[in-house]
Design a protein around this motif. Structure first.
Motif, short mmCIF file in Angstrom:
data_model
loop_
_atom_site.label_atom_id
_atom_site.label_comp_id
_atom_site.label_asym_id
_atom_site.label_seq_id
_atom_site.Cartn_x
_atom_site.Cartn_y
_atom_site.Cartn_z
N UNK A 169 0.85 -1.19 0.00
CA UNK A 169 0.00 0.00 0.00
C UNK A 169 0.88 1.24 0.00
N UNK A 170 0.59 2.16 -0.92
CA UNK A 170 1.28 3.44 -0.99
C UNK A 170 0.27 4.52 -0.62
N UNK A 171 0.59 5.28 0.42
CA UNK A 171 -0.35 6.29 0.89
C UNK A 171 -0.29 7.55 0.06
N UNK A 172 -1.25 8.45 0.28
CA UNK A 172 -1.26 9.75 -0.38
C UNK A 172 0.03 10.49 -0.07
N UNK A 173 0.49 11.31 -1.00
CA UNK A 173 1.81 11.92 -0.90
C UNK A 173 1.88 13.00 0.18
N UNK A 174 0.89 13.90 0.25
CA UNK A 174 0.97 15.05 1.14
C UNK A 174 0.11 14.93 2.38
N UNK A 175 -1.14 14.52 2.22
CA UNK A 175 -2.07 14.47 3.35
C UNK A 175 -2.78 13.13 3.36
N UNK A 176 -3.15 12.68 4.55
CA UNK A 176 -3.97 11.47 4.61
C UNK A 176 -5.38 11.77 4.10
N UNK A 177 -5.85 13.02 4.31
CA UNK A 177 -7.17 13.40 3.85
C UNK A 177 -7.10 14.45 2.76
N UNK A 178 -7.53 14.11 1.56
CA UNK A 178 -7.45 15.04 0.43
C UNK A 178 -8.69 15.92 0.36
N UNK A 179 -9.84 15.41 0.80
CA UNK A 179 -11.11 16.16 0.79
C UNK A 179 -11.50 16.61 -0.62
#
Length: 293
Positions: free
Chosen positions: A57-67
């Protein structure tokens, strides 16, 4: 230098530059295969970090929550994809482990925004959705403390905030549903009682994405049996379970509030009884907080 430790003005510059580069490279970036959609104050950060520790699993680059699907949909899909890893990173993971890499994000307001589910169904037609639920009385109280601590709530008395909720939320859900450009601060931050009516939000999501693509987790069970629940989540997401499990920790947790007015607690508990019954049809059993009552 760790971006999280940078001064806020410098952090904004770094994020702006990263998003600009991300938009330019959007065609070569991953698209999320699953989302943590809610609920708020139900352990989403803890589940996010556990899943982010999975080897494929590769997480979002900047924030866990993109909204993106709630408050930032006007930015467009290229902006959204700018938040995720490059396809070449996924290819390296796939080559190493022999399992397709996945990426994801966690935005708990997706569960509640009236337009989010339809947007997800349209733009991520194969994505799976994870939803955490928690004793709704404790969840509401925890959210109020959280919003006060963040400076988003000026009414410091929980009972007072509940009394204000109907006026604050009057027609907000309808306006959000009617106008894609409309934003409601009160709907995002002051819906304490409403957020615990889990089944009605799950029903809306199911209408758009299908019930088989939604997995509901009780946060009480996740924290009591993290290994078992983690394996169940991985199975739902198609992630292998033969890797070493991550270290399970609670993040952003607030202790159970024993100082709530007993009468207010009874009123809230009674309010949620029919909503808990509806949720039981999703879980196939009574929610864990009702069974312990």
């Amino acid at each position: 230098m760790d971006v999280r430790k940078m001064p806020m003005p410098m952090k904004r510059v770094v994020h702006l530059g990263s998003r600009s580069y991300g938009r330019l490279t959007a065609p070569g970036r991953m698209t999320p295969s699953f989302l943590i959609c809610g609920g708020q104050r139900c352990g989403t950060t803890s589940l996010y970090r556990a899943l982010a520790g999975h080897p494929v699993v590769l997480k979002a680059v900047l924030h866990k929550g993109v909204h993106y699907f709630d408050t930032s949909y006007d930015h467009g899909m290229a902006w959204y994809k700018a938040h995720f890893p490059m396809n070449r990173s996924a290819e390296k993971v796939t080559e190493r482990y022999g399992v397709p890499a996945q990426t994801f994000e966690s935005s708990p307001y997706y569960m509640y925004h009236p337009q989010a589910a339809a947007r997800i169904a349209r733009d991520l037609p194969d994505a799976r959705l994870l939803v955490l639920v928690r004793d709704p009385v404790e969840r509401a109280y925890s959210q109020h403390h959280h919003e006060v601590a963040r400076g988003f709530e000026t009414e410091r008395d929980f009972g007072g905030a509940l009394a204000l909720e109907p006026a604050r939320l009057h027609r907000q859900e309808e306006r959000l549903a009617e106008d894609p450009a409309y934003y409601s601060f009160a709907h995002q931050h002051h819906a304490y009682r409403a957020r615990g009516e889990y089944a009605r939000y799950l029903s809306v999501m199911a209408q758009h994405v299908g019930r088989d693509r939604i997995h509901v987790v009780e946060s009480e069970r996740f924290f009591a049996e993290p290994e078992t629940v983690y394996d169940e989540v991985c199975e739902f997401l198609g992630l292998p379970t033969y890797f070493e499990r991550p270290v399970f920790e609670k993040h952003n947790a607030r202790p159970r509030q024993s100082d709530m007015d007993p009468g207010l607690r009874r009123d809230l508990t009674d309010h949620y009884l029919p909503h808990d019954d509806a949720l039981a049809r999703w879980l196939g059993r009574m929610p864990i907080w009702r069974r312990k009552a």
